[in-house]
Scaffold this active site. Structure first.
Site, PDB file in Angstrom:
ATOM      1  CE  LYS A  47      40.587  94.911   1.789  1.00  0.00           C
ATOM      2  NZ  LYS A  47      40.914  93.747   1.320  1.00  0.00           N
ATOM      3  CB  VAL A  71      56.441  82.115   8.292  1.00  0.00           C
ATOM      4  CG1 VAL A  71      57.346  81.130   7.938  1.00  0.00           C
ATOM      5  CG2 VAL A  71      56.936  82.312   9.791  1.00  0.00           C
ATOM      6  CE  LYS A 125      44.958  84.325   9.391  1.00  0.00           C
ATOM      7  NZ  LYS A 125      43.881  84.415   9.462  1.00  0.00           N
TER       8      LYS A 125
END
Length: 386
Positions: free
Chosen positions: A108, A209, A211
């Site tokens: 990461k 809500v 993507k």
């Protein structure tokens, strides 16, 4: 500075690493799996003063292959906060990639700054050169604050980039398979809890809500579920309401968690399952797209004691990394979707293992991931001529 070890009142063993940061040790610590201290293979600090780049790349493990994980562009309060985040996220990616069946380890990166004001072509290209300097030990992709278009810029200086735009041979929006994978995990949880994988007639609460969340709502409505949603962004709520008028809206996450729902799907920020939320839950299944849903170690035991079936987040939300991993070899949506569909079987396997071993699903998932990293990683010891 040597690593030090400490055991908390809850029985969780933590390690303070060479950076002065505390981490939960891997393994159960119950004698079934040996507890191993958290150690990262490589941590790289990247700085380019002229462009304003200050980034940290962390590679947790390459036991299964080169590290794979996104680049987070975020205005951290301090370097220490950024370092803690990238170390935790890279470790989580190792476990996610392992259980997704990928030949990738965990990596990461974080870029410290405000993407709305600090992001530039020069900064992204400078970052790309640092990723390139690792020689393929780490593949980067999108995360919070970065997009496919940004990866196109990074790729002008780097060969180890995925999650690019379709115009540049990429897979595009990874939320498509992320939501699909969460839905497969939810079906597996329903099958374990109710004896049927259908969500028809079940009441599902979706927190967030954006993507992923809105695509999950699409799948749920298609399966004839009743859906309740909430989001801090009124525009996101309105988008869902316009698309699915029957969806119910509640004002906030606290209201949603305490609602009469069968399934709770956290799809917003991490830490949704904390000491205040868990006692109020009425849902018997938790399965959502958010990362790091458990606020702290021990929450998984609280859920199990309340009879709540928790589908480990890094298992069910792995559809996105499956999508970007497939892109590395030349993207094929049917192939990637077929692999993401296997999240159903993986989740069911975790639930069975949890029952057989008498542990929460989160512990069973960790054990399965660690087992794969150990069993497949040891094959590197069989010498092959290159």
């Amino acid at each position: 500075m040597a690593a030090t070890r400490r055991r908390t009142r809850s029985g969780v063993t933590t390690v303070t690493d060479v950076f002065g940061l505390s981490h939960k040790e891997s393994g159960s610590g119950d004698g079934v799996n040996p507890v191993q201290p958290v150690r990262h293979e490589q941590v790289v600090f990247c700085s380019d003063e002229r462009s304003g780049l200050y980034a940290i790349i962390a590679i947790y493990s390459t036991a299964l292959g080169p590290g794979l994980g996104g680049t987070r562009f975020y205005p951290y309060e301090s370097e220490q906060a950024a370092l803690a985040d990238v170390l935790n996220l890279s470790r989580a990616m190792a476990y996610k990639n392992a259980l997704a069946g990928l030949d990738h380890g965990g990596g990461k990166a974080v870029i410290i700054g405000d993407p709305s004001t600090d992001k530039s072509e020069a900064l992204l290209r400078a970052y790309g050169r640092f990723v390139q300097s690792l020689g393929g030990r780490y593949y980067t992709a999108c995360d919070v604050g970065t997009y496919s278009e940004d990866m196109d810029v990074v790729a002008r200086e780097c060969s180890y980039v995925t999650g690019r735009t379709p115009a540049h041979g990429g897979a595009g929006d990874s939320s498509i398979l992320t939501a699909f994978g969460v839905f497969q995990g939810m079906r597996a949880a329903a099958d374990h809890m109710y004896g049927t994988s259908s969500l028809s007639g079940r009441r599902v609460g979706v927190e967030g809500v954006g993507k992923v969340g809105r695509r999950l709502v699409d799948h749920l409505i298609a399966d004839d579920a009743e859906v309740v949603v909430c989001d801090v962004d009124e525009r996101a709520v309105e988008w869902v309401r316009q698309r699915h008028p029957a969806v119910e809206v509640v004002p906030d996450a606290a209201t949603l968690a305490a609602s009469d729902i069968d399934v709770y799907a956290p799809c917003a920020l991490g830490g949704a399952l904390d000491d205040e939320t868990v006692p109020r839950l009425k849902a018997k299944i938790i399965c959502g797209g958010a990362n790091n849903q458990l606020a702290h170690p021990g929450v998984e035991k609280q859920l199990a004691e309340r009879g709540v079936l928790y589908a480990p987040d890094y298992v069910v939300n792995s559809g996105g990394v499956i999508q970007v991993a497939d892109e590395i070899g030349g993207f094929d949506m049917e192939r990637a979707r077929a692999r993401a569909a296997m999240i159903f079987d993986t989740t069911r396997r975790i639930f069975r293992s949890a029952e057989e071993e008498g542990v929460p699903p989160a512990v069973a998932a960790d054990r399965l991931a660690e087992r794969r990293m150990s069993e497949i990683g040891r094959l590197r010891g069989i010498w092959l001529r290159r």
